[in-house]
Scaffold this motif. Structure first.
Motif, PDB file in Angstrom:
ATOM      1  N   VAL A   8       0.861  -1.181   0.000  1.00 16.67           N
ATOM      2  CA  VAL A   8       0.000   0.000   0.000  1.00 16.67           C
ATOM      3  C   VAL A   8       0.895   1.228   0.000  1.00 16.67           C
ATOM      4  O   VAL A   8       1.876   1.283   0.741  1.00 16.67           O
ATOM      5  CB  VAL A   8      -0.911   0.046   1.258  1.00 16.67           C
ATOM      6  CG1 VAL A   8      -1.824   1.273   1.209  1.00 16.67           C
ATOM      7  CG2 VAL A   8      -1.712  -1.231   1.409  1.00 16.67           C
ATOM      8  N   ILE A   9       0.557   2.204  -0.827  1.00 19.57           N
ATOM      9  CA  ILE A   9       1.249   3.489  -0.756  1.00 19.57           C
ATOM     10  C   ILE A   9       0.216   4.583  -0.557  1.00 19.57           C
ATOM     11  O   ILE A   9      -0.822   4.605  -1.229  1.00 19.57           O
ATOM     12  CB  ILE A   9       2.116   3.761  -1.997  1.00 19.57           C
ATOM     13  CG1 ILE A   9       2.936   5.039  -1.770  1.00 19.57           C
ATOM     14  CG2 ILE A   9       1.282   3.882  -3.270  1.00 19.57           C
ATOM     15  CD1 ILE A   9       4.097   5.198  -2.724  1.00 19.57           C
ATOM     16  N   ILE A  10       0.492   5.456   0.407  1.00 21.88           N
ATOM     17  CA  ILE A  10      -0.393   6.578   0.700  1.00 21.88           C
ATOM     18  C   ILE A  10       0.390   7.852   0.429  1.00 21.88           C
ATOM     19  O   ILE A  10       1.447   8.084   1.017  1.00 21.88           O
ATOM     20  CB  ILE A  10      -0.886   6.546   2.159  1.00 21.88           C
ATOM     21  CG1 ILE A  10      -1.624   5.220   2.432  1.00 21.88           C
ATOM     22  CG2 ILE A  10      -1.771   7.739   2.465  1.00 21.88           C
ATOM     23  CD1 ILE A  10      -2.003   5.020   3.879  1.00 21.88           C
ATOM     24  N   VAL A  11      -0.130   8.667  -0.483  1.00 22.56           N
ATOM     25  CA  VAL A  11       0.563   9.890  -0.889  1.00 22.56           C
ATOM     26  C   VAL A  11      -0.256  11.086  -0.443  1.00 22.56           C
ATOM     27  O   VAL A  11      -1.397  11.269  -0.879  1.00 22.56           O
ATOM     28  CB  VAL A  11       0.764   9.936  -2.419  1.00 22.56           C
ATOM     29  CG1 VAL A  11       1.581  11.167  -2.805  1.00 22.56           C
ATOM     30  CG2 VAL A  11       1.453   8.669  -2.910  1.00 22.56           C
ATOM     31  N   ASP A  12       0.332  11.906   0.439  1.00 26.42           N
ATOM     32  CA  ASP A  12      -0.343  13.107   0.919  1.00 26.42           C
ATOM     33  C   ASP A  12      -0.002  14.292   0.024  1.00 26.42           C
ATOM     34  O   ASP A  12       0.967  14.257  -0.742  1.00 26.42           O
ATOM     35  CB  ASP A  12       0.084  13.400   2.361  1.00 26.42           C
ATOM     36  CG  ASP A  12      -0.885  14.334   3.070  1.00 26.42           C
ATOM     37  OD1 ASP A  12      -1.973  14.592   2.524  1.00 26.42           O
ATOM     38  OD2 ASP A  12      -0.547  14.815   4.174  1.00 26.42           O
ATOM     39  N   GLU A  13      -0.795  15.359   0.144  1.00 24.43           N
ATOM     40  CA  GLU A  13      -0.616  16.582  -0.660  1.00 24.43           C
ATOM     41  C   GLU A  13      -0.515  16.233  -2.151  1.00 24.43           C
ATOM     42  O   GLU A  13       0.346  16.721  -2.882  1.00 24.43           O
ATOM     43  CB  GLU A  13       0.627  17.356  -0.201  1.00 24.43           C
ATOM     44  CG  GLU A  13       0.567  17.843   1.228  1.00 24.43           C
ATOM     45  CD  GLU A  13      -0.445  18.964   1.443  1.00 24.43           C
ATOM     46  OE1 GLU A  13      -1.026  19.455   0.452  1.00 24.43           O
ATOM     47  OE2 GLU A  13      -0.667  19.344   2.616  1.00 24.43           O
TER      48      GLU A  13
END
Length: 734
Positions: A415-420
């Motif tokens: 899982v990758i979570i990318v903010d902004e």
């Protein structure tokens, strides 16, 4: 700049890739270490050098070379020493002696202009003679290029790149078509090629010039965020810029398309033109995202009981959209989670992370900038990295990045979570997707009402506009956040409603001022006296000025100078360095304005490392004037800058709203006076307001606030991603 001359006594280091060299030069009076791009020099060479003396923190005094010329050996003895030194590959002491004994002072002329004459000597075949000739030509070819381009301030390493691309015929190629220097791999600015072309009286109506100009216009518009342009509008602009006939521009466009230097794409019946790099990036992004659902492990699910357990552990109750977002994170390979301040994005995200961890899935957290990554780490309690750092970026020729994490060496995460996510440009997002396994879930988190990325593309906006992936926009402002006028006014901006200011005990104030002079005077008083006295805040570390523009009296350039003079005035006890009219002084607040992964730092615990990121804010702790060395503290790290690195720093008492993306500050002051009309729009105001955590103060003309709120015109960006996403989605369905 200073000039010195001498003989190379010893070469300490030489990089074949870029010709960077460290050597010892013996002058008439001393021996000194010289450093710089010095192609094809050898021990014993006589050089005339231009440059400046610097002091390296480790290696001491050095002479940094900006340009040089090599004196050709003039007599037989000097020629023999030169050849016998191994200066020319294939010529050793024995061959050198034979050549000089036979040709004397004409030896170098024979090697350069009559190589077949060397084959008359015993032991030198015609093949070897030509090899010697080619090696000699290679050396003097670069020197001739350097001489030809010296008036344009072209660095030696760029000249080496030109020779590598064009070989011995480089000068003739440049004279025939100066615009060839604009091509990929050399990337000279079009304006510089225009200057060279004018000096050589090149035909300004030539299709070679028009073709280079066409590519230039497309590349220039990348800085405006466009990955493509409508052909009709583009042709009109190109004709005006180049002074060319429309028929010629149209012909050149077709030829560039035919030879794959331009791409043509029909979007809603309109032809668009783009540079292949960006066309391919958006096309790959669309194909990659649309393929995710085929590879996601659908057996990984979540149930209501687990969500209730998380609620009990956190002591909260998820609202309906938060709960839906959690389910979508498991059921879909891609989720877009958006929402304004106070709507519970972080709470939702932490729940998703916890539930994935319960299944032993490996999770990576990423953000586009160092400041955004740091903030994500603070909010989640888990390490977040910049996308560049995660992809193990390195920098190649002409400062172009390449990534060690890619299709052949993917990231090992589930899982990758990318903010902004609104800050990510097309090229960076494309490279991130290349480094992900097809089975990796992708969660993009951001605020779609903020400004788009500085780089070309509109990734978050386009993915939402395509409407083919699950997207959850959180809207409910939770009770604690609803008590903040900052939060309420931010949401009022998006709804186009009137703001509420100056409530007793509130956190959002508007101080009306009639002109720029009053605005500036009030701002200085707030930063230097009123806020520190009223709230005990530090004007350097707790307060941040955000300006819509760099220019004007209330732009960052002027405000930085004014605040520097008030907060950190020059005294005889404070050292300073100047760079292009800007003084950097001990105690100044500064910002790193580009990612630099090579610059080294030392932590307070003695640990060393490298890397400073665009948007990092620090404070100058020490300056060595003689050595041109400046030290900056960024949190627990101290970074050493040399004079040549100062282009990467700016004073940061005031920064632009664009530079503040991904960051938050306790106290924010925004001057709203003399704002350029092109910057009077809602997204920019919303982004500025949402940077404040504890207090927001606006100074100036309240009519500007109203005009910005009313102007919901998004910055128009021409991109092809929505079209590619819909095409791929349609193909997947069938």
């Amino acid at each position: 700049m200073e000039n010195i001359s001498g003989i190379i006594k010893k070469i300490t280091f030489h990089n074949e890739a870029n010709a960077y060299t460290v050597a010892v030069l013996k002058t008439k009076t001393e021996e000194i270490t010289i450093v710089g791009t010095l192609p094809f020099i050898n021990e014993g060479d006589s050089l005339d050098l231009e440059g400046e003396y610097t002091v390296h923190a480790t290696y001491g005094e050095q002479f940094k070379v900006s340009s040089f010329t090599q004196r050709t050996p003039e007599n037989s003895a000097a020629i023999l020493r030169y050849l016998a030194s191994g200066a020319i590959k294939g010529v050793g002491p024995t061959t050198a002696t034979r050549l000089v004994e036979r040709f004397g002072e004409s030896t170098l002329d024979i090697i350069q202009n009559h190589p077949s004459d060397m084959a008359t000597l015993k032991g030198i075949s015609l093949q070897k003679a030509m090899q010697i000739h080619e090696e000699y030509q290679k050396q003097f070819g670069v020197r001739d290029i350097m001489l030809m381009l010296s008036k344009y301030n072209i660095t030696p390493d760029r000249c080496v790149g030109i020779y590598r691309k064009f070989g011995a015929n480089a000068i003739e190629i440049i004279k025939t078509n100066p615009y060839t220097l604009c091509e990929e791999g050399i990337d000279f600015p079009f304006e510089l090629c225009e200057e060279i072309a004018a000096d050589y009286q090149f035909d300004m109506a030539s299709e070679l010039r028009v073709s280079a100009g066409i590519e230039y216009v497309l590349k220039k518009n990348l800085y405006n965020g466009h990955t493509c342009l409508p052909r009709s509008k583009f042709v009109s602009v190109a004709c005006r810029l180049l002074g060319a006939k429309e028929s010629v521009v149209e012909i050149c466009c077709d030829r560039l398309i035919d030879c794959f230097r331009l791409c043509s794409e029909a979007i809603d019946g309109v032809e668009f033109l783009s540079i292949p790099e960006y066309h391919n990036a958006e096309e790959h992004i669309a194909a990659r995202l649309c393929s995710v659902k085929r590879f996601i492990n659908s057996s990984v699910t979540v149930d209501e009981l687990e969500i209730q357990n998380v609620e009990n552990r956190l002591g909260i109750k998820f609202e309906d959209l938060q709960r839906r977002a959690i389910f979508e994170a498991f059921e879909s390979g891609i989720l877009i989670l958006t929402g304004g301040p106070g709507t519970g994005k972080t709470t939702t995200l932490n729940a998703i992370i916890k539930l994935f961890e319960n299944r032993n899935l490996k999770i990576e957290l990423a953000a586009p900038t160092g400041r955004a990554a740091k903030r994500m780490t603070e909010l989640t309690g888990r390490e977040a990295r910049t996308i560049h750092r995660m992809l193990e970026v390195e920098w190649g020729e002409n400062d172009k990045p390449y990534f060690n994490r890619n299709e052949k060496n993917p990231l090992e995460c589930d899982v990758i979570i990318v903010d902004e996510a609104s800050m990510i440009d097309a090229i960076l997002f494309d490279n991130l997707l290349k480094a992900l396994r097809l089975s990796c879930r992708i969660i993009l988190v951001g605020d779609s009402d903020q400004l788009p990325s500085i780089g070309a593309g509109n990734i978050l906006g386009d993915i939402l506009a395509a409407d083919i992936f699950p997207s959850i926009r959180l809207k409910k402002v939770f009770r604690q956040a609803a008590q903040s006028a900052i939060v309420n006014n931010a949401h009022a901006i998006i709804r186009g409603e009137k703001a509420q200011f100056n409530a007793q005990g509130g956190d959002c104030f508007f101080m009306k001022r009639s002109d720029k002079y009053q605005t500036l005077e009030t701002l200085v008083g707030l930063v230097c006296e009123r806020l520190p006295q009223a709230y005990g805040v530090d004007p350097l570390t707790d307060i941040q000025i955000l300006c819509p523009s760099r220019m004007m009296d209330t732009g960052t350039l002027n405000i930085n100078n004014v605040l520097q003079a008030n907060l950190n005035p020059f005294t005889k006890h404070k050292r300073q360095l100047s760079y292009k009219g800007v003084y950097f002084r001990e105690g100044d607040k500064v910002m790193q304005i580009k990612n630099n992964y090579d610059i080294t730092y030392t932590k307070d615990n003695g640990e060393t490392g490298s890397g400073v990121f665009n948007g990092d804010v620090g404070y100058i702790t020490d300056i060595d004037i003689r050595g041109g060395i400046l030290k900056v503290r960024f949190d627990d790290r101290v970074v050493t800058y040399f004079s040549e690195d100062l282009s990467e720093l700016e004073l940061a008492y005031a920064i632009t709203v664009h530079k503040s993306q991904g960051s938050e500050y306790d106290y924010v002051i925004i001057p709203l006076c003399d704002v350029p009309s092109r910057l009077v729009y809602r997204n920019l105001l919303y982004t500025a307001v949402t940077r404040a955590k504890k207090m927001l103060i606006l100074i100036g003309d309240e009519n500007i606030w109203d005009s910005m709120v009313e102007n919901d015109r998004k910055n128009l960006r021409y991109t092809a991603l929505v079209k590619f996403l819909k095409d791929n989605s349609y193909n997947e369905a069938f």
